[in-house]
Design an enzyme around this catalytic site. Structure first.
Site, PDB file in Angstrom:
ATOM      1  N   GLU A   1      -9.654  -3.210  -6.012  1.00  0.00           N
ATOM      2  CA  GLU A   1      -9.584  -3.224  -4.539  1.00  0.00           C
ATOM      3  C   GLU A   1      -9.677  -4.666  -4.019  1.00  0.00           C
ATOM      4  OE1 GLU A   1      -8.887  -0.960  -2.283  1.00  0.00           O
ATOM      5  OE2 GLU A   1      -8.892   0.814  -3.550  1.00  0.00           O
TER       6      GLU A   1
ATOM      7  N   GLU B   1     -11.144   6.163  -2.166  1.00  0.00           N
ATOM      8  CA  GLU B   1     -11.113   6.584  -0.756  1.00  0.00           C
ATOM      9  C   GLU B   1     -12.241   5.927   0.040  1.00  0.00           C
ATOM     10  OE1 GLU B   1      -8.346   7.675  -0.276  1.00  0.00           O
ATOM     11  OE2 GLU B   1      -8.113   9.841  -0.479  1.00  0.00           O
TER      12      GLU B   1
ATOM     13  N   GLU C   1       0.593  10.991   4.983  1.00  0.00           N
ATOM     14  CA  GLU C   1       0.316   9.560   4.859  1.00  0.00           C
ATOM     15  C   GLU C   1       1.580   8.780   4.483  1.00  0.00           C
ATOM     16  OE1 GLU C   1      -3.620   8.571   3.838  1.00  0.00           O
ATOM     17  OE2 GLU C   1      -2.967   7.144   2.312  1.00  0.00           O
TER      18      GLU C   1
ATOM     19  N   ASP D   1       0.821  -1.212   0.000  1.00  0.00           N
ATOM     20  CA  ASP D   1       0.000   0.000   0.000  1.00  0.00           C
ATOM     21  C   ASP D   1       0.854   1.261   0.000  1.00  0.00           C
ATOM     22  OD1 ASP D   1      -2.783   0.510  -0.326  1.00  0.00           O
ATOM     23  OD2 ASP D   1      -2.774   1.545   1.602  1.00  0.00           O
TER      24      ASP D   1
HETATM   25  C1  LIG Z   1      -5.356  -0.007  -2.433  1.00  0.00           C
HETATM   26  C2  LIG Z   1      -5.770   1.262  -1.787  1.00  0.00           C
HETATM   27  N1  LIG Z   1      -6.990   1.741  -2.040  1.00  0.00           N
HETATM   28  C3  LIG Z   1      -7.395   2.896  -1.466  1.00  0.00           C
HETATM   29  C4  LIG Z   1      -6.558   3.594  -0.628  1.00  0.00           C
HETATM   30  C5  LIG Z   1      -7.050   4.856   0.021  1.00  0.00           C
HETATM   31  O1  LIG Z   1      -6.251   5.916  -0.208  1.00  0.00           O
HETATM   32  C6  LIG Z   1      -5.280   3.061  -0.402  1.00  0.00           C
HETATM   33  N2  LIG Z   1      -4.398   3.687   0.438  1.00  0.00           N
HETATM   34  N3  LIG Z   1      -4.925   1.908  -0.983  1.00  0.00           N
END
Ligand SMILES: Cc1ncc(CO)c(N)n1
Length: 229
Positions: free
Chosen positions: A218, A148, A96, A55
């Site tokens: 996702e 988001e 972040e 991520d």
């Molecule tokens: C895979 C993924 N989807 C959404 C977000 C949200 O920003 C993230 N950080 N990572």
């Protein structure tokens, strides 16, 4: 378009109409076994670590996409609060990225050696394609909101009533599951709905496809995190 009329009849936004239409896929993305395992405390820490490292790479790739949405908001929206909402989102990405580095450190993960896995590469490819100037603002903002919103819904679920999320994962869940992030997602959804209301049939079709692609990616992203164990 027929769907637009249906949404208007029910007095709901286009995005809500699509989520209802594609409920199973949306639930697949927001109630994935990985998320459920965090919530019930059975999560495999190796899967969590994989997710964290992957991520981090995703969020880096998300920055230029977010910047492209910001540019479109500036150029194409007559309401200047749009741009401010998106600017807030872009600005938060700096923090972040630092958070990911700090968190990785805590778990003993070296981010400089992380290689993107196939599902992550595919998802970043989608972001890249949605960054193109030819992609309409309504389409890009729909994708932006969906990306988001999936995280918001997923991680908020890990904090909800009866959750047994391990203490050491709570901060992660708070990052996307907190109230403020929820309101930010709501603002993005409102912006998307307003622009979809004015969109052509062609744009609507593209926006729905973009939403579906986001949801599918996702699911694949969560699958990837689990599969590594
Ligand atoms: C895979 C993924 N989807 C959404 C977000 C949200 O920003 C993230 N950080 N990572």
């Amino acid at each position: 378009m027929e769907e637009k009329l249906k949404a208007e009849e029910k007095k709901i936004g286009m995005t809500e109409a699509w989520l209802r239409k594609h409920r199973l896929l949306y639930t697949g993305a927001t109630r994935h076994p990985f998320i459920l395992s965090i919530r019930d405390g059975t999560v495999d820490i190796a899967a969590f670590k994989t997710w964290l490292a992957q991520d981090y790479l995703f969020v880096r790739a998300f920055v230029p996409f977010a910047a492209s949405v910001l540019i479109k908001a500036y150029k194409e929206s007559d309401d200047n609060t749009d741009m401010e909402v998106i600017l807030g989102g872009v600005a938060a990405l700096k923090d972040e990225i630092s958070w990911f580095k700090n968190e990785a450190n805590k778990w003993g993960i070296s981010l400089s050696n992380v290689v993107p896995q196939k599902p992550n590469k595919n998802y970043c490819g989608l972001l890249d394609s949605l960054t193109r100037p030819e992609v309409e603002y309504s389409v890009a903002i729909t994708a932006f909101w969906a990306i988001e919103a999936v995280y918001q819904e997923s991680f908020a679920h890990c904090l909800g009533e009866g959750s047994q999320t391990p203490q050491e994962l709570k901060e992660t869940c708070e990052r996307w599951g907190n109230e403020g992030f929820g309101q930010y997602c709501q603002s993005l959804q409102n912006i998307a709905n307003l622009h979809l209301q004015k969109a052509s049939d062609d744009e609507l079709k593209n926006a729905e496809v973009a939403l579906l692609s986001v949801l599918e990616h996702e699911v694949e992203f969560w699958n990837m995190s689990c599969a590594s164990v």
